[in-house]
Design a protein around this motif. Sequence first.
Motif, PDB file in Angstrom:
ATOM      1  N   ALA A  64     -14.216   8.918 -23.873  1.00  0.00           N
ATOM      2  CA  ALA A  64     -14.717  10.116 -23.202  1.00  0.00           C
ATOM      3  C   ALA A  64     -16.154   9.871 -22.760  1.00  0.00           C
ATOM      4  O   ALA A  64     -16.852   9.015 -23.310  1.00  0.00           O
ATOM      5  CB  ALA A  64     -14.649  11.317 -24.138  1.00  0.00           C
ATOM      6  N   ILE A  65     -16.562  10.641 -21.764  1.00  0.00           N
ATOM      7  CA  ILE A  65     -17.928  10.576 -21.266  1.00  0.00           C
ATOM      8  C   ILE A  65     -18.630  11.863 -21.647  1.00  0.00           C
ATOM      9  O   ILE A  65     -18.152  12.962 -21.352  1.00  0.00           O
ATOM     10  CB  ILE A  65     -17.949  10.351 -19.746  1.00  0.00           C
ATOM     11  N   LEU A  66     -19.739  11.707 -22.338  1.00  0.00           N
ATOM     12  CA  LEU A  66     -20.531  12.836 -22.811  1.00  0.00           C
ATOM     13  C   LEU A  66     -21.843  12.854 -22.040  1.00  0.00           C
ATOM     14  O   LEU A  66     -22.517  11.820 -21.945  1.00  0.00           O
ATOM     15  CB  LEU A  66     -20.787  12.688 -24.313  1.00  0.00           C
ATOM     16  N   THR A  67     -22.190  14.000 -21.459  1.00  0.00           N
ATOM     17  CA  THR A  67     -23.459  14.131 -20.751  1.00  0.00           C
ATOM     18  C   THR A  67     -24.307  15.195 -21.424  1.00  0.00           C
ATOM     19  O   THR A  67     -23.786  16.203 -21.905  1.00  0.00           O
ATOM     20  CB  THR A  67     -23.255  14.499 -19.266  1.00  0.00           C
ATOM     21  N   THR A  68     -25.598  14.945 -21.443  1.00  0.00           N
ATOM     22  CA  THR A  68     -26.562  15.883 -22.011  1.00  0.00           C
ATOM     23  C   THR A  68     -27.731  15.985 -21.041  1.00  0.00           C
ATOM     24  O   THR A  68     -28.310  14.965 -20.672  1.00  0.00           O
ATOM     25  CB  THR A  68     -27.072  15.386 -23.378  1.00  0.00           C
ATOM     26  N   ASP A 102     -21.754  24.512 -27.920  1.00  0.00           N
ATOM     27  CA  ASP A 102     -22.514  25.344 -28.857  1.00  0.00           C
ATOM     28  C   ASP A 102     -23.737  24.599 -29.385  1.00  0.00           C
ATOM     29  O   ASP A 102     -24.819  25.178 -29.499  1.00  0.00           O
ATOM     30  CB  ASP A 102     -21.633  25.786 -30.029  1.00  0.00           C
ATOM     31  N   LEU A 103     -23.579  23.318 -29.703  1.00  0.00           N
ATOM     32  CA  LEU A 103     -24.702  22.500 -30.150  1.00  0.00           C
ATOM     33  C   LEU A 103     -25.759  22.430 -29.056  1.00  0.00           C
ATOM     34  O   LEU A 103     -26.953  22.534 -29.331  1.00  0.00           O
ATOM     35  CB  LEU A 103     -24.225  21.099 -30.529  1.00  0.00           C
ATOM     36  N   GLY A 104     -25.315  22.258 -27.820  1.00  0.00           N
ATOM     37  CA  GLY A 104     -26.245  22.222 -26.701  1.00  0.00           C
ATOM     38  C   GLY A 104     -27.067  23.494 -26.605  1.00  0.00           C
ATOM     39  O   GLY A 104     -28.284  23.446 -26.374  1.00  0.00           O
ATOM     40  N   THR A 105     -26.427  24.629 -26.811  1.00  0.00           N
ATOM     41  CA  THR A 105     -27.146  25.906 -26.790  1.00  0.00           C
ATOM     42  C   THR A 105     -28.227  25.924 -27.867  1.00  0.00           C
ATOM     43  O   THR A 105     -29.364  26.334 -27.612  1.00  0.00           O
ATOM     44  CB  THR A 105     -26.157  27.077 -26.999  1.00  0.00           C
ATOM     45  N   LYS A 106     -27.901  25.446 -29.049  1.00  0.00           N
ATOM     46  CA  LYS A 106     -28.877  25.403 -30.146  1.00  0.00           C
ATOM     47  C   LYS A 106     -30.024  24.450 -29.835  1.00  0.00           C
ATOM     48  O   LYS A 106     -31.170  24.698 -30.215  1.00  0.00           O
ATOM     49  CB  LYS A 106     -28.203  24.981 -31.452  1.00  0.00           C
ATOM     50  N   LEU A 107     -29.718  23.341 -29.155  1.00  0.00           N
ATOM     51  CA  LEU A 107     -30.739  22.336 -28.842  1.00  0.00           C
ATOM     52  C   LEU A 107     -31.485  22.646 -27.542  1.00  0.00           C
ATOM     53  O   LEU A 107     -32.440  21.955 -27.200  1.00  0.00           O
ATOM     54  CB  LEU A 107     -30.099  20.947 -28.740  1.00  0.00           C
ATOM     55  N   GLY A 108     -31.020  23.638 -26.790  1.00  0.00           N
ATOM     56  CA  GLY A 108     -31.663  23.989 -25.534  1.00  0.00           C
ATOM     57  C   GLY A 108     -31.299  23.055 -24.390  1.00  0.00           C
ATOM     58  O   GLY A 108     -32.085  22.881 -23.450  1.00  0.00           O
ATOM     59  N   VAL A 109     -30.110  22.441 -24.457  1.00  0.00           N
ATOM     60  CA  VAL A 109     -29.639  21.534 -23.408  1.00  0.00           C
ATOM     61  C   VAL A 109     -28.193  21.885 -23.075  1.00  0.00           C
ATOM     62  O   VAL A 109     -27.559  22.677 -23.765  1.00  0.00           O
ATOM     63  CB  VAL A 109     -29.728  20.048 -23.849  1.00  0.00           C
ATOM     64  N   GLU A 110     -27.686  21.264 -22.029  1.00  0.00           N
ATOM     65  CA  GLU A 110     -26.277  21.426 -21.676  1.00  0.00           C
ATOM     66  C   GLU A 110     -25.549  20.146 -22.041  1.00  0.00           C
ATOM     67  O   GLU A 110     -25.937  19.059 -21.612  1.00  0.00           O
ATOM     68  CB  GLU A 110     -26.139  21.689 -20.178  1.00  0.00           C
ATOM     69  N   ILE A 111     -24.503  20.278 -22.849  1.00  0.00           N
ATOM     70  CA  ILE A 111     -23.714  19.116 -23.272  1.00  0.00           C
ATOM     71  C   ILE A 111     -22.280  19.312 -22.801  1.00  0.00           C
ATOM     72  O   ILE A 111     -21.681  20.364 -23.034  1.00  0.00           O
ATOM     73  CB  ILE A 111     -23.728  18.941 -24.806  1.00  0.00           C
ATOM     74  N   ASN A 112     -21.755  18.293 -22.134  1.00  0.00           N
ATOM     75  CA  ASN A 112     -20.360  18.308 -21.686  1.00  0.00           C
ATOM     76  C   ASN A 112     -19.691  17.002 -22.097  1.00  0.00           C
ATOM     77  O   ASN A 112     -20.324  15.948 -22.090  1.00  0.00           O
ATOM     78  CB  ASN A 112     -20.275  18.444 -20.162  1.00  0.00           C
ATOM     79  N   ILE A 113     -18.411  17.096 -22.428  1.00  0.00           N
ATOM     80  CA  ILE A 113     -17.627  15.901 -22.727  1.00  0.00           C
ATOM     81  C   ILE A 113     -16.330  15.998 -21.949  1.00  0.00           C
ATOM     82  O   ILE A 113     -15.714  17.064 -21.869  1.00  0.00           O
ATOM     83  CB  ILE A 113     -17.368  15.744 -24.252  1.00  0.00           C
ATOM     84  N   ARG A 114     -15.963  14.873 -21.333  1.00  0.00           N
ATOM     85  CA  ARG A 114     -14.739  14.825 -20.530  1.00  0.00           C
ATOM     86  C   ARG A 114     -13.987  13.538 -20.831  1.00  0.00           C
ATOM     87  O   ARG A 114     -14.597  12.497 -21.032  1.00  0.00           O
ATOM     88  CB  ARG A 114     -15.083  14.883 -19.049  1.00  0.00           C
ATOM     89  N   ASN A 115     -12.687  13.636 -20.784  1.00  0.00           N
ATOM     90  CA  ASN A 115     -11.834  12.477 -20.984  1.00  0.00           C
ATOM     91  C   ASN A 115     -12.135  11.451 -19.894  1.00  0.00           C
ATOM     92  O   ASN A 115     -12.127  11.771 -18.709  1.00  0.00           O
ATOM     93  CB  ASN A 115     -10.372  12.927 -20.924  1.00  0.00           C
ATOM     94  N   ALA A 116     -12.408  10.226 -20.270  1.00  0.00           N
ATOM     95  CA  ALA A 116     -12.746   9.172 -19.307  1.00  0.00           C
ATOM     96  C   ALA A 116     -11.593   8.897 -18.347  1.00  0.00           C
ATOM     97  O   ALA A 116     -11.819   8.468 -17.211  1.00  0.00           O
ATOM     98  CB  ALA A 116     -13.150   7.894 -20.040  1.00  0.00           C
ATOM     99  N   ASP A 117     -10.361   9.168 -18.757  1.00  0.00           N
ATOM    100  CA  ASP A 117      -9.207   8.960 -17.882  1.00  0.00           C
ATOM    101  C   ASP A 117      -9.290   9.834 -16.630  1.00  0.00           C
ATOM    102  O   ASP A 117      -8.813   9.448 -15.565  1.00  0.00           O
ATOM    103  CB  ASP A 117      -7.894   9.239 -18.618  1.00  0.00           C
ATOM    104  N   LEU A 118      -9.897  11.016 -16.747  1.00  0.00           N
ATOM    105  CA  LEU A 118     -10.052  11.886 -15.577  1.00  0.00           C
ATOM    106  C   LEU A 118     -10.915  11.234 -14.511  1.00  0.00           C
ATOM    107  O   LEU A 118     -10.628  11.314 -13.328  1.00  0.00           O
ATOM    108  CB  LEU A 118     -10.665  13.229 -15.992  1.00  0.00           C
ATOM    109  N   TYR A 119     -11.994  10.606 -14.947  1.00  0.00           N
ATOM    110  CA  TYR A 119     -12.875   9.917 -14.001  1.00  0.00           C
ATOM    111  C   TYR A 119     -12.139   8.760 -13.327  1.00  0.00           C
ATOM    112  O   TYR A 119     -12.270   8.547 -12.128  1.00  0.00           O
ATOM    113  CB  TYR A 119     -14.130   9.400 -14.704  1.00  0.00           C
TER     114      TYR A 119
END
Length: 89
Positions: free
Chosen positions: A3-7, A66-83
Amino acid sequence: MKAILTTVGQDQVGIIAGVSNYLAQKQINILDVSQTIMSGYFTMMMMVEVPSADLDFVQVATELKDLGTKLGVEINIRNADLYQAMHQL
């Protein structure tokens, strides 16, 4: 499953620690990471290996948001197969 995780968000202390601690608790392995600061904004991309047999991917995505909200950032994770599928069209 890979998966690809972006922050992305305003730079501050503890972003990398917060994300990597969460991943470690879930036994999600970081395969590759790239991070930089652009005009005061922290950006990070990670390729991770999610143990699909043990984890609910939708739940992981929700917990990371939810973690991103606590840290003040936006975190997304997507299955690498989609890309990969998008690039094969």
